[in-house]
Scaffold this motif. Structure first.
Motif, PDB file in Angstrom:
ATOM      1  N   ALA A 277      -3.143 -11.324   0.699  1.00 55.12           N
ATOM      2  CA  ALA A 277      -4.485 -11.881   0.486  1.00 55.12           C
ATOM      3  C   ALA A 277      -5.379 -10.825  -0.169  1.00 55.12           C
ATOM      4  CB  ALA A 277      -5.073 -12.343   1.811  1.00 55.12           C
ATOM      5  N   LEU A 278      -5.240  -9.585   0.293  1.00 55.54           N
ATOM      6  CA  LEU A 278      -6.066  -8.495  -0.256  1.00 55.54           C
ATOM      7  C   LEU A 278      -5.695  -8.181  -1.696  1.00 55.54           C
ATOM      8  CD1 LEU A 278      -6.056  -6.189   2.847  1.00 55.54           C
ATOM      9  CD2 LEU A 278      -8.035  -7.311   1.824  1.00 55.54           C
ATOM     10  N   GLU A 279      -4.408  -8.273  -2.000  1.00 52.52           N
ATOM     11  CA  GLU A 279      -3.962  -8.019  -3.373  1.00 52.52           C
ATOM     12  C   GLU A 279      -4.655  -8.966  -4.346  1.00 52.52           C
ATOM     13  OE1 GLU A 279      -1.399  -5.858  -5.001  1.00 52.52           O
ATOM     14  OE2 GLU A 279      -2.527  -4.940  -3.371  1.00 52.52           O
ATOM     15  N   ARG A 280      -4.710 -10.244  -3.917  1.00 49.00           N
ATOM     16  CA  ARG A 280      -5.347 -11.244  -4.791  1.00 49.00           C
ATOM     17  C   ARG A 280      -6.818 -10.896  -5.006  1.00 49.00           C
ATOM     18  NH1 ARG A 280      -1.617 -14.709  -2.343  1.00 49.00           N
ATOM     19  NH2 ARG A 280      -2.956 -15.176  -0.582  1.00 49.00           N
ATOM     20  N   LEU A 281      -7.490 -10.480  -3.912  1.00 44.99           N
ATOM     21  CA  LEU A 281      -8.908 -10.112  -4.033  1.00 44.99           C
ATOM     22  C   LEU A 281      -9.083  -8.878  -4.916  1.00 44.99           C
ATOM     23  CD1 LEU A 281     -10.484 -10.420  -0.470  1.00 44.99           C
ATOM     24  CD2 LEU A 281     -11.203 -11.544  -2.576  1.00 44.99           C
ATOM     25  N   ARG A 282      -8.205  -7.915  -4.730  1.00 45.87           N
ATOM     26  CA  ARG A 282      -8.348  -6.647  -5.484  1.00 45.87           C
ATOM     27  C   ARG A 282      -8.103  -6.850  -6.978  1.00 45.87           C
ATOM     28  NH1 ARG A 282      -6.219  -3.619  -0.736  1.00 45.87           N
ATOM     29  NH2 ARG A 282      -8.109  -2.727   0.170  1.00 45.87           N
ATOM     30  N   ARG A 283      -7.273  -7.850  -7.308  1.00 46.05           N
ATOM     31  CA  ARG A 283      -7.050  -8.113  -8.731  1.00 46.05           C
ATOM     32  C   ARG A 283      -8.357  -8.563  -9.385  1.00 46.05           C
ATOM     33  NH1 ARG A 283      -1.627  -9.637  -7.575  1.00 46.05           N
ATOM     34  NH2 ARG A 283      -2.191 -11.794  -7.125  1.00 46.05           N
TER      35      ARG A 283
ATOM     36  N   GLY B  63       8.232 -10.339  12.565  1.00 44.88           N
ATOM     37  CA  GLY B  63       7.118 -10.228  13.505  1.00 44.88           C
ATOM     38  C   GLY B  63       5.848  -9.695  12.885  1.00 44.88           C
ATOM     39  N   VAL B  64       5.370  -8.593  13.437  1.00 43.65           N
ATOM     40  CA  VAL B  64       4.062  -8.080  13.031  1.00 43.65           C
ATOM     41  C   VAL B  64       4.059  -7.676  11.543  1.00 43.65           C
ATOM     42  CG1 VAL B  64       4.459  -5.675  13.685  1.00 43.65           C
ATOM     43  CG2 VAL B  64       2.157  -6.592  13.794  1.00 43.65           C
ATOM     44  N   TYR B  65       5.242  -7.362  11.007  1.00 44.44           N
ATOM     45  CA  TYR B  65       5.305  -6.984   9.585  1.00 44.44           C
ATOM     46  C   TYR B  65       4.966  -8.177   8.689  1.00 44.44           C
ATOM     47  CZ  TYR B  65       7.227  -2.623  11.180  1.00 44.44           C
ATOM     48  OH  TYR B  65       7.380  -1.422  11.813  1.00 44.44           O
ATOM     49  N   ALA B  66       5.365  -9.382   9.132  1.00 43.09           N
ATOM     50  CA  ALA B  66       5.033 -10.581   8.358  1.00 43.09           C
ATOM     51  C   ALA B  66       3.521 -10.802   8.380  1.00 43.09           C
ATOM     52  CB  ALA B  66       5.751 -11.787   8.942  1.00 43.09           C
ATOM     53  N   PHE B  67       2.917 -10.498   9.507  1.00 45.14           N
ATOM     54  CA  PHE B  67       1.469 -10.639   9.650  1.00 45.14           C
ATOM     55  C   PHE B  67       0.764  -9.641   8.713  1.00 45.14           C
ATOM     56  CE2 PHE B  67      -2.565  -9.849  11.810  1.00 45.14           C
ATOM     57  CZ  PHE B  67      -2.985 -11.130  12.100  1.00 45.14           C
ATOM     58  N   ILE B  68       1.244  -8.413   8.725  1.00 44.02           N
ATOM     59  CA  ILE B  68       0.640  -7.379   7.857  1.00 44.02           C
ATOM     60  C   ILE B  68       0.819  -7.781   6.388  1.00 44.02           C
ATOM     61  CG2 ILE B  68       0.769  -4.949   7.131  1.00 44.02           C
ATOM     62  CD1 ILE B  68       1.868  -4.337   9.979  1.00 44.02           C
ATOM     63  N   ARG B  69       1.996  -8.293   6.090  1.00 46.94           N
ATOM     64  CA  ARG B  69       2.275  -8.679   4.703  1.00 46.94           C
ATOM     65  C   ARG B  69       1.347  -9.815   4.256  1.00 46.94           C
ATOM     66  NH1 ARG B  69       7.181  -8.457   1.377  1.00 46.94           N
ATOM     67  NH2 ARG B  69       6.780  -9.808  -0.376  1.00 46.94           N
ATOM     68  N   GLY B  70       1.084 -10.758   5.182  1.00 49.01           N
ATOM     69  CA  GLY B  70       0.176 -11.864   4.871  1.00 49.01           C
ATOM     70  C   GLY B  70      -1.206 -11.333   4.508  1.00 49.01           C
ATOM     71  N   LEU B  71      -1.695 -10.375   5.290  1.00 44.23           N
ATOM     72  CA  LEU B  71      -3.006  -9.780   5.011  1.00 44.23           C
ATOM     73  C   LEU B  71      -2.976  -9.010   3.690  1.00 44.23           C
ATOM     74  CD1 LEU B  71      -4.197  -8.312   8.449  1.00 44.23           C
ATOM     75  CD2 LEU B  71      -5.159 -10.244   7.191  1.00 44.23           C
ATOM     76  N   TRP B  72      -1.922  -8.246   3.505  1.00 49.07           N
ATOM     77  CA  TRP B  72      -1.781  -7.418   2.302  1.00 49.07           C
ATOM     78  C   TRP B  72      -1.809  -8.305   1.055  1.00 49.07           C
ATOM     79  CZ3 TRP B  72       1.983  -7.150  -1.538  1.00 49.07           C
ATOM     80  CH2 TRP B  72       1.959  -6.016  -2.350  1.00 49.07           C
TER      81      TRP B  72
END
Ligand SMILES: NC(=O)c1ccc[n+]([C@@H]2O[C@H](COP(=O)([O-])OP(=O)(O)OC[C@H]3O[C@@H](n4cnc5c(N)ncnc54)[C@H](OP(=O)(O)O)[C@@H]3O)[C@@H](O)[C@H]2O)c1
Length: 388
Positions: free
Chosen positions: A216-222, A205-214
């Motif tokens: 995407a952010l990881e890629r940007l932060r790299r 559920g919502v954890y999959a949604f959070i993981r999706g955002l996380w």
């Protein structure tokens, strides 16, 4: 307390593991019906996940390798008979939570066929007592107030999961009505981590949604290692004022077990849902705050007519298609029967406060960060490994 055993299905999963853990910690003798995997036996899998839920004496645990989708649960006739004669209740938690309609046949085989097979076993037990874990979302596309007594009222469904769970409940109601089993049905809403620690062992559920955002952010932060708060312009198709109903795992398990002990629960259906659902415009900004990201907003379809989706938005929408369905609106769950049953027991559903959201998301983000760094200090265990 009865000295007969309790059969639990789905003990390698999120709800089933917490439920089996609670029953064992109360001194019950639990038989877990579970599948083995390529890497580990059913026994090893159940033991590992129960130890992850919390340290526990497993001397009263028996694990029986079986498959709910198989006739007689994949058990030999003699094993099935021995189990049936030694238990006084079955808790049926196992199900397919697959979110893709391509898996429709498989979903129905597990959720409807599996329930049929469990009913057949329950009918052979001395008490015929069956506790069935369903979902509040058997209400499908309704957006009005759903009573605990409502089931098949002509609603349509968002997906095969909801539809199969509704049909499974109808099977159970039919068997109960005919006197073949003595059943109670529990309908949790969206189950999240422990209300005190935020800890969770499986990521639906919502954890999959959070993981999706996380991710995407990881890629940007790299690409921008110095960035603190990241600006990620991302429109998410959803309505600000509609809600999601989050309910902590400890409330669900404590509530179900307490209700199951009450003679009045026979034939009853209970919404283990939060009496106070959380508006999308409340939880999403707080998730973003914990993730240190700005620029994510809920929008209606007209926004994409005005400005076409970016590649990232299209990708996110594709990956999160299942979760997006729930951002358009959900039913309101009437919990009166559950609240009456839990009155004066000390079991109360915590409200989803800002502090609570930060605790829950904070725990998960720390887990994701430590998993990325390979420290895995808060590893939630085997059942949790699959990214959803
Ligand atoms: N999580 C939620 O937010 C939520 C909300 C409302 C209702 N529910 C209901 O709660 C119940 C448990 O869900 P969950 O979140 O704990 O799901 P989960 O973590 O995915 O666990 C599902 C469990 O079912 C088992 N299972 C599936 N197919 C099986 C089969 N053919 N034979 C034997 N076992 C099988 C799985 O075993 P393997 O490990 O072998 O796959 C696993 O133990 C379900 O009935 C679900 O509909 C969950």
């Amino acid at each position: 307390m009865s000295d007969r055993k309790v059969l639990v299905t789905g003990a390698t999963g999120f709800l089933g593991s917490h439920l089996a853990h609670k029953l064992l910690s109360e001194g019950r003798h639990v038989i877990a019906l579970a599948r083995g995997s390529k890497a580990a036996s059913a026994e090893a899998r159940v033991r590992e996940v129960l130890n992850t839920v919390g340290s526990i004496d497993l001397s009263r645990l028996e694990v029986c390798e079986g498959d709910i989708a198989q006739p007689q649960l994949g058990l030999k006739e003699s094993v099935s008979r021995t189990i049936a004669s030694s238990i006084d209740q079955i808790w049926h938690c196992a199900a397919s939570l697959s979110f893709t309609d391509e898996d429709r046949d498989e979903i129905f085989k597990m959720n409807l066929g599996g329930t049929k097979n469990i009913l057949a076993l329950a009918e052979q037990t001395p008490t015929r007592r069956l506790h069935h874990v369903s979902t509040a979302y058997v209400a499908g596309n309704r957006t009005d107030l759903v009573l605990e007594t409502d089931l098949n009222v002509g609603q349509t469904f968002r997906n095969a999961y909801e539809e199969s769970k509704c049909q499974a409940e109808m099977l159970i109601a039919d068997a109960h009505g005919k006197g073949l089993v003595v059943s109670s049905v529990y309908r949790p809403s969206i189950v999240i981590g422990d209300s005190r620690s935020g800890r969770v062992t499986h990521f639906h559920g919502v954890y999959a949604f959070i993981r999706g955002l996380w991710s995407a952010l990881e890629r940007l932060r790299r690409r921008m290692p110095e960035a603190g708060t990241v600006n990620l312009p991302l429109r998410v198709l959803g309505a600000e004022a509609t809600t999601l109903n989050f309910v902590p795992i400890d409330y669900v398990v404590d509530g179900m077990v307490e209700i199951s002990r009450q003679p009045s629960s026979v034939g009853g259906t209970y919404h283990l849902a939060n009496p106070q659902a959380t508006e999308n415009r409340i939880w999403l900004p707080h998730i973003c705050r914990v993730l240190s990201v700005e620029g994510i907003q809920l929008v209606g379809e007209t926004s994409f007519l005005r400005t076409p989706m970016t590649k990232l938005e299209a990708l996110f929408q594709k990956q999160m298609a299942f979760y997006y369905q729930y951002l358009q609106g959900e039913p309101r769950f009437d919990c009166r029967r559950t609240l009456d049953a839990l009155r004066n027991t000390g079991i109360e559903c915590p409200g989803v406060t800002v502090e609570f959201i930060h605790r829950m998301v904070g725990w998960y983000v720390s887990f994701l960060n430590s998993a990325r760094q390979g420290t895995g200090s808060s590893s939630p265990g085997p059942g949790a490994a699959q990214p959803v």
